[in-house]
Design a protein around this motif. Structure first.
Motif, PDB file in Angstrom:
ATOM      1  N   ASP A  86       0.808  -1.220   0.000  1.00  0.00           N
ATOM      2  CA  ASP A  86       0.000   0.000   0.000  1.00  0.00           C
ATOM      3  C   ASP A  86       0.845   1.276   0.000  1.00  0.00           C
ATOM      4  O   ASP A  86       0.317   2.378   0.131  1.00  0.00           O
ATOM      5  N   GLY A  87       2.156   1.137  -0.132  1.00  0.00           N
ATOM      6  CA  GLY A  87       3.037   2.301  -0.162  1.00  0.00           C
ATOM      7  C   GLY A  87       3.642   2.668   1.180  1.00  0.00           C
ATOM      8  O   GLY A  87       4.550   3.499   1.239  1.00  0.00           O
ATOM      9  N   SER A  88       3.152   2.085   2.267  1.00  0.00           N
ATOM     10  CA  SER A  88       3.763   2.322   3.576  1.00  0.00           C
ATOM     11  C   SER A  88       4.983   1.417   3.746  1.00  0.00           C
ATOM     12  O   SER A  88       5.251   0.546   2.909  1.00  0.00           O
ATOM     13  N   TRP A  89       5.713   1.655   4.821  1.00  0.00           N
ATOM     14  CA  TRP A  89       6.907   0.857   5.111  1.00  0.00           C
ATOM     15  C   TRP A  89       6.811   0.297   6.528  1.00  0.00           C
ATOM     16  O   TRP A  89       6.223   0.937   7.420  1.00  0.00           O
ATOM     17  N   VAL A  90       7.423  -0.856   6.737  1.00  0.00           N
ATOM     18  CA  VAL A  90       7.686  -1.331   8.093  1.00  0.00           C
ATOM     19  C   VAL A  90       8.991  -0.685   8.545  1.00  0.00           C
ATOM     20  O   VAL A  90       9.998  -0.736   7.827  1.00  0.00           O
ATOM     21  N   VAL A  91       8.963  -0.067   9.731  1.00  0.00           N
ATOM     22  CA  VAL A  91      10.147   0.617  10.241  1.00  0.00           C
ATOM     23  C   VAL A  91      10.401   0.205  11.689  1.00  0.00           C
ATOM     24  O   VAL A  91       9.502  -0.279  12.383  1.00  0.00           O
ATOM     25  N   GLU A  92      11.627   0.411  12.109  1.00  0.00           N
ATOM     26  CA  GLU A  92      12.025   0.228  13.499  1.00  0.00           C
ATOM     27  C   GLU A  92      12.662   1.530  13.975  1.00  0.00           C
ATOM     28  O   GLU A  92      13.511   2.098  13.279  1.00  0.00           O
ATOM     29  N   LEU A  93      12.266   2.001  15.144  1.00  0.00           N
ATOM     30  CA  LEU A  93      12.883   3.175  15.762  1.00  0.00           C
ATOM     31  C   LEU A  93      13.928   2.704  16.755  1.00  0.00           C
ATOM     32  O   LEU A  93      13.662   1.816  17.575  1.00  0.00           O
ATOM     33  N   GLY A  98      19.338   0.264  21.740  1.00  0.00           N
ATOM     34  CA  GLY A  98      18.376  -0.735  21.317  1.00  0.00           C
ATOM     35  C   GLY A  98      17.108  -0.142  20.756  1.00  0.00           C
ATOM     36  O   GLY A  98      16.967   1.081  20.620  1.00  0.00           O
ATOM     37  N   PRO A  99      16.130  -0.990  20.408  1.00  0.00           N
ATOM     38  CA  PRO A  99      14.892  -0.494  19.807  1.00  0.00           C
ATOM     39  C   PRO A  99      14.057   0.305  20.798  1.00  0.00           C
ATOM     40  O   PRO A  99      14.047   0.021  22.001  1.00  0.00           O
ATOM     41  N   LEU A 100      13.354   1.303  20.276  1.00  0.00           N
ATOM     42  CA  LEU A 100      12.424   2.086  21.074  1.00  0.00           C
ATOM     43  C   LEU A 100      11.042   1.453  20.979  1.00  0.00           C
ATOM     44  O   LEU A 100      10.556   1.175  19.881  1.00  0.00           O
ATOM     45  N   LEU A 101      10.422   1.234  22.115  1.00  0.00           N
ATOM     46  CA  LEU A 101       9.177   0.464  22.167  1.00  0.00           C
ATOM     47  C   LEU A 101       7.972   1.303  22.595  1.00  0.00           C
ATOM     48  O   LEU A 101       6.934   0.749  22.943  1.00  0.00           O
ATOM     49  N   ASP A 102       8.109   2.619  22.542  1.00  0.00           N
ATOM     50  CA  ASP A 102       7.032   3.479  23.038  1.00  0.00           C
ATOM     51  C   ASP A 102       6.423   4.343  21.936  1.00  0.00           C
ATOM     52  O   ASP A 102       5.946   5.456  22.189  1.00  0.00           O
ATOM     53  N   ARG A 151      23.781  -0.824  11.109  1.00  0.00           N
ATOM     54  CA  ARG A 151      24.805  -1.503  11.898  1.00  0.00           C
ATOM     55  C   ARG A 151      24.406  -1.445  13.364  1.00  0.00           C
ATOM     56  O   ARG A 151      23.675  -0.555  13.791  1.00  0.00           O
ATOM     57  N   TYR A 152      24.898  -2.415  14.103  1.00  0.00           N
ATOM     58  CA  TYR A 152      24.559  -2.544  15.513  1.00  0.00           C
ATOM     59  C   TYR A 152      25.796  -2.278  16.373  1.00  0.00           C
ATOM     60  O   TYR A 152      26.890  -2.034  15.862  1.00  0.00           O
ATOM     61  N   GLY A 153      25.623  -2.330  17.683  1.00  0.00           N
ATOM     62  CA  GLY A 153      26.651  -1.883  18.606  1.00  0.00           C
ATOM     63  C   GLY A 153      27.969  -2.618  18.505  1.00  0.00           C
ATOM     64  O   GLY A 153      29.014  -2.065  18.867  1.00  0.00           O
ATOM     65  N   TYR A 154      27.965  -3.847  18.004  1.00  0.00           N
ATOM     66  CA  TYR A 154      29.224  -4.588  17.917  1.00  0.00           C
ATOM     67  C   TYR A 154      30.082  -4.101  16.740  1.00  0.00           C
ATOM     68  O   TYR A 154      31.230  -4.536  16.593  1.00  0.00           O
ATOM     69  N   VAL A 155      29.539  -3.247  15.877  1.00  0.00           N
ATOM     70  CA  VAL A 155      30.330  -2.615  14.802  1.00  0.00           C
ATOM     71  C   VAL A 155      30.444  -1.134  15.151  1.00  0.00           C
ATOM     72  O   VAL A 155      29.540  -0.349  14.872  1.00  0.00           O
ATOM     73  N   SER A 210      17.119  -7.020  14.296  1.00  0.00           N
ATOM     74  CA  SER A 210      17.185  -6.479  15.657  1.00  0.00           C
ATOM     75  C   SER A 210      17.717  -7.535  16.616  1.00  0.00           C
ATOM     76  O   SER A 210      16.974  -8.337  17.165  1.00  0.00           O
ATOM     77  N   PRO A 211      19.029  -7.584  16.832  1.00  0.00           N
ATOM     78  CA  PRO A 211      19.627  -8.685  17.588  1.00  0.00           C
ATOM     79  C   PRO A 211      19.168  -8.774  19.039  1.00  0.00           C
ATOM     80  O   PRO A 211      19.355  -9.803  19.689  1.00  0.00           O
ATOM     81  N   GLU A 212      18.553  -7.706  19.575  1.00  0.00           N
ATOM     82  CA  GLU A 212      18.100  -7.753  20.970  1.00  0.00           C
ATOM     83  C   GLU A 212      16.772  -8.496  21.119  1.00  0.00           C
ATOM     84  O   GLU A 212      16.372  -8.849  22.222  1.00  0.00           O
ATOM     85  N   ALA A 213      16.057  -8.702  20.019  1.00  0.00           N
ATOM     86  CA  ALA A 213      14.690  -9.234  20.098  1.00  0.00           C
ATOM     87  C   ALA A 213      14.646 -10.652  19.546  1.00  0.00           C
ATOM     88  O   ALA A 213      14.885 -10.867  18.368  1.00  0.00           O
TER      89      ALA A 213
END
Length: 338
Positions: A86-93, A98-102, A151-155, A210-213
């Motif tokens: 539909d033109g939207s995107w799945v995103v992660e904040l 780590g990820p923001l869950l709020d 990239r994540y914290g280990y890089v 998301s390696p934390e999840a």
């Protein structure tokens, strides 16, 4: 999950092997099968393959999918994971830790220039990590202008997008690199082909892990061409092994596997929600070339689905003992069912 091991933090690869003085195909290779565990370099991959074996590779290219944003005046990073129909995107904040869950439906974030992002609703009901969102500008143009590789914290430092592309990349679309294929070089592919090893392409655009999840994989877009489907079936009929290069290739190929005719694959494309594991073992994949995954990663269930838990457990115990390096810039394993 059946696989158990402890991963020391120092075994996370923090930079591409080229920064450690190695070529791409000089990373270490752990080979595990019911016959045992062997240690070599990726340049020796052909020694563990047979003429007539088929390597199935993912031709998805990596997007510069991480974009800086402002949220209520505070800096955050948006990971653009997956474009929807539909033109939207799945995103992660994400914040640095780590990820923001709020997130909240209707919330606006400021992006580069005068662009903005609007959160619509959780991408998966009942979860808070991934959101459906729309941007005020065309997202791929935004990524080209202001994005960088995820990239994540280990890089700890940034690396150019070219370091996140595989030799097979043809169609940009993956939020994270299909990293199992990173050690392949044109010279190694040529050597394998002249030794009688076959190659076939397919496509699966990866989302964000998301390696934390410790979550099951989300729906991903894939395509298995008719020629690849026919070649997989032909190889299996003649006793050859079908080896997926990466969990992405395995997921796509198994999504096209026939539930009626054993060992057969049909041409297919669209969205796959397939989760491989003990309840749904592999039907056509006999082995997998794959990086090393974190202890809680859902990818480990997929590996079990291909080779069985015993082979995977022995491989990971040996990888820790021999101090292999983990993650997208790390070492690689070849896990075989037969």
């Amino acid at each position: 999950m059946n696989i158990r091991f402890d991963l020391p933090a120092e075994l996370s690869a923090s930079a591409p092997p080229e920064a450690r003085g190695l070529s791409r195909d000089e990373v270490r290779l752990l080979v595990a099968s019911p016959a045992g565990v062997h240690h070599t370099a990726f340049t020796g991959l052909g020694e563990h393959l047979r003429p007539g074996d088929l390597l199935v590779v993912n031709t998805s290219g990596t997007l510069p999918a991480a974009v800086d944003a402002r949220r209520n005046g505070h800096p955050v990073v948006v990971h653009f994971a997956t474009p929807l129909d539909d033109g939207s995107w799945v995103v992660e904040l994400r914040a640095p830790d780590g990820p923001l869950l709020d997130g909240r439906p209707g919330e606006h974030l400021a992006l580069a220039g005068d662009a903005s992002l609007t959160l619509l609703a959780p991408a998966v009901p009942g979860t808070a990590r991934l959101w459906r969102a729309t941007a005020s500008v065309e997202v791929r143009a935004l990524l080209a202008a202001a994005g960088r590789p995820i990239r994540y914290g280990y890089v700890p430092r940034a690396w150019p997008l070219s370091d996140y592309q595989t030799v097979f990349a043809r169609e940009p679309g993956s939020a994270e690199m299909p990293s199992a294929a990173r050690p392949f070089t044109p010279e190694l592919v040529t050597r394998l082909v002249t030794d009688g090893v076959l190659f076939a392409p397919l496509l699966l655009h990866t989302g964000v892990s998301s390696p934390e999840a410790a979550e099951p994989p989300q729906a991903e877009r894939y395509r298995v061409p008719p020629t690849t489907a026919a070649l997989v079936s032909w190889v299996r009929e003649r006793g050859g092994r079908v080896i997926a290069v990466g969990t992405t290739a395995a997921r796509a190929l198994e999504s096209a596997a026939s539930s009626v005719s054993a060992g057969q694959v049909r041409a297919a494309e669209g969205w796959t929600e397939l989760v491989l594991g003990p309840e749904r073992p592999a039907r056509v994949v006999d082995g997998i070339v794959t990086g090393l995954h974190a202890p809680e990663a859902s990818h480990l269930l997929l590996l079990e689905a291909v080779t069985g838990a015993e082979v995977v457990q022995k491989a990971y115990e040996a990888a820790v003992a021999e101090r292999y390096l983990w993650h997208e810039f790390g070492d690689v394993s070849l896990l075989l069912r037969r």
